[in-house]
Write a protein that holds these residues in place. Structure first.
Motif, PDB file in Angstrom:
ATOM      1  N   GLU A 126       0.682  -1.201  -0.027  1.00 38.92           N
ATOM      2  CA  GLU A 126       0.088  -0.154  -0.009  1.00 38.92           C
ATOM      3  C   GLU A 126       0.819   1.244   0.163  1.00 38.92           C
ATOM      4  OE1 GLU A 126      -3.154   1.049  -0.088  1.00 38.92           O
ATOM      5  OE2 GLU A 126      -4.121  -0.797  -0.813  1.00 38.92           O
ATOM      6  N   ASP A 151      -0.026   5.336  -1.447  1.00 37.48           N
ATOM      7  CA  ASP A 151      -0.960   6.108  -2.234  1.00 37.48           C
ATOM      8  C   ASP A 151      -0.530   6.862  -3.447  1.00 37.48           C
ATOM      9  OD1 ASP A 151      -2.994   5.334  -0.466  1.00 37.48           O
ATOM     10  OD2 ASP A 151      -2.775   7.106   0.825  1.00 37.48           O
ATOM     11  N   LYS A 160       0.368   4.310  -6.113  1.00 38.99           N
ATOM     12  CA  LYS A 160      -0.966   3.774  -6.873  1.00 38.99           C
ATOM     13  C   LYS A 160      -1.365   5.021  -7.792  1.00 38.99           C
ATOM     14  CE  LYS A 160      -3.327   2.678  -3.015  1.00 38.99           C
ATOM     15  NZ  LYS A 160      -4.685   2.290  -2.351  1.00 38.99           N
ATOM     16  N   GLU A 161      -1.508   6.072  -7.431  1.00 40.78           N
ATOM     17  CA  GLU A 161      -1.885   7.531  -8.153  1.00 40.78           C
ATOM     18  C   GLU A 161      -0.896   7.360  -9.363  1.00 40.78           C
ATOM     19  OE1 GLU A 161      -1.877  12.404  -7.796  1.00 40.78           O
ATOM     20  OE2 GLU A 161      -1.667  11.152  -6.103  1.00 40.78           O
ATOM     21  N   LEU A 217       0.654   4.785 -10.900  1.00 43.84           N
ATOM     22  CA  LEU A 217       0.176   3.640 -11.708  1.00 43.84           C
ATOM     23  C   LEU A 217      -0.827   4.137 -12.269  1.00 43.84           C
ATOM     24  CD1 LEU A 217       1.053   0.999  -9.116  1.00 43.84           C
ATOM     25  CD2 LEU A 217       2.467   1.312 -11.316  1.00 43.84           C
ATOM     26  N   THR A 218      -2.090   4.586 -11.614  1.00 42.49           N
ATOM     27  CA  THR A 218      -3.259   5.016 -12.423  1.00 42.49           C
ATOM     28  C   THR A 218      -2.986   6.206 -13.527  1.00 42.49           C
ATOM     29  OG1 THR A 218      -4.597   4.421 -10.260  1.00 42.49           O
ATOM     30  CG2 THR A 218      -5.645   5.484 -12.016  1.00 42.49           C
ATOM     31  N   ILE A 233      -1.142  -5.247  -6.223  1.00 38.29           N
ATOM     32  CA  ILE A 233      -1.348  -4.487  -5.120  1.00 38.29           C
ATOM     33  C   ILE A 233      -1.730  -5.794  -3.946  1.00 38.29           C
ATOM     34  CG2 ILE A 233      -3.543  -3.526  -5.356  1.00 38.29           C
ATOM     35  CD1 ILE A 233      -2.370  -1.244  -3.809  1.00 38.29           C
ATOM     36  N   THR A 241      -8.545  -2.470   2.845  1.00 38.01           N
ATOM     37  CA  THR A 241      -8.052  -1.813   1.910  1.00 38.01           C
ATOM     38  C   THR A 241      -8.347  -2.409   0.658  1.00 38.01           C
ATOM     39  OG1 THR A 241      -6.041  -3.048   1.569  1.00 38.01           O
ATOM     40  CG2 THR A 241      -5.843  -1.131   3.053  1.00 38.01           C
ATOM     41  N   SER A 279     -10.902  -1.134  -8.078  1.00 33.36           N
ATOM     42  CA  SER A 279      -9.433  -0.880  -8.397  1.00 33.36           C
ATOM     43  C   SER A 279      -8.956  -1.138  -9.645  1.00 33.36           C
ATOM     44  CB  SER A 279      -8.794  -1.790  -7.488  1.00 33.36           C
ATOM     45  OG  SER A 279      -7.192  -1.817  -7.346  1.00 33.36           O
ATOM     46  N   LEU A 284      -5.981  -1.880 -10.280  1.00 36.74           N
ATOM     47  CA  LEU A 284      -4.872  -2.680 -10.098  1.00 36.74           C
ATOM     48  C   LEU A 284      -5.433  -4.111  -9.744  1.00 36.74           C
ATOM     49  CD1 LEU A 284      -2.532  -0.322  -8.038  1.00 36.74           C
ATOM     50  CD2 LEU A 284      -2.719  -0.810 -10.510  1.00 36.74           C
ATOM     51  N   GLN A 330      -5.536  -7.094  -7.422  1.00 32.84           N
ATOM     52  CA  GLN A 330      -5.599  -7.226  -6.041  1.00 32.84           C
ATOM     53  C   GLN A 330      -5.120  -8.618  -5.593  1.00 32.84           C
ATOM     54  OE1 GLN A 330      -8.625  -4.168  -4.063  1.00 32.84           O
ATOM     55  NE2 GLN A 330      -9.723  -5.127  -6.100  1.00 32.84           N
TER      56      GLN A 330
END
Length: 247
Positions: free
Chosen positions: A110, A112, A115-116, A118-119, A127, A133, A138, A140, A142
């Motif tokens: 995890e 943030d 993740k931001e 990657l998106t 992830i 969480t 998502s 990604l 999971q």
């Protein structure tokens, strides 16, 4: 009656085999088939293989017959399982994907900021999630890492049909993962706050890279750039280890 049915089928088969489309399909079988790649086993570890592809002559003929002409792009293939396959050796630890795929996969804790990134950049990654969480929407892949609420988290992943049955093995969860017949993963590389230079140099086709929570986004970007420089695709972990051949 049975004899009549059998005789009719034999005549239909002979007629199909004399069809120019059918004959052309049979002519290209040997050059269109792809041989499987065996998994590589070394003691307790394994590198997954890759399925072969074999032309399904009957299905290909039926499809092309509706168009009235042969077209190699409409060939239909069956997957051919390797003689040595991950599916028969799920007790082994997966350390890499098959290098012939020219791909790598990231597993992230995890984070943030990461993740931001990657998106925003539309980069594939897997992830580690817990019951708290888990995200239904998502982008990604999971992976269940909640070993206190294991069954509940499994249920959440099952509910969105995204349970890839993957386990990232550590000192605490191996018995649980084996009991549930998961694909056992032991990443080949790990990125933390200070080792990006060495990891970047070790990056190769098939690498499974574990990204620690404290890893810097800029360091991760360097790995992405290195992958592109080496011509390696970035894929999800499940796609890297699966033996299906997408042709």
């Amino acid at each position: 009656m049975l004899f009549s049915f059998y005789y009719t089928e034999k005549i239909a088969l002979l007629m199909r085999q004399k069809d120019p489309i059918y004959e052309t399909i049979e002519d290209v079988v040997s050059t269109s088939n792809t041989k499987f790649v065996n998994a590589i086993i070394d003691d307790r570890t394994i590198i997954p293989g890759i399925n072969g592809l074999a032309v399904n002559v009957e299905k290909s003929f039926q499809k092309m017959k509706s168009f009235g002409a042969f077209n190699k792009y409409y060939l239909i293939f069956d997957q051919v399982k390797p003689e040595i396959s991950l599916e028969d050796n799920k007790d082994k630890m997966i350390t890499k994907g098959n290098p012939k795929k020219r791909s790598i996969a990231f597993i992230i804790e995890e984070n943030d900021s990461l993740k931001e990134y990657l998106t925003k950049e539309n980069i594939n990654a897997s992830i580690l999630i817990t019951n708290d969480t888990f995200k239904r929407d998502s982008s990604l892949e999971q992976i269940n890492a909640d070993y206190k609420n294991y069954k509940e988290t499994e249920g959440l992943l099952d509910s969105i049909k995204q349970n890839k049955n993957i386990c990232i093995v550590n000192n605490y969860n191996e018995d649980l993962c084996r009991k549930n017949q998961k694909y056992l993963i032991k990443p080949s590389l790990e990125l933390n706050t200070y080792n990006v230079a060495s990891i970047k140099n070790k990056l190769e086709s098939g690498s499974i890279i574990y990204i620690k929570k404290d890893a810097k986004v800029d360091d991760f970007k360097l790995l992405v750039q290195q992958a592109k420089y080496k011509g390696l695709a970035i894929t999800s972990l499940s796609e890297l280890i699966i033996e299906d051949n997408i042709g």
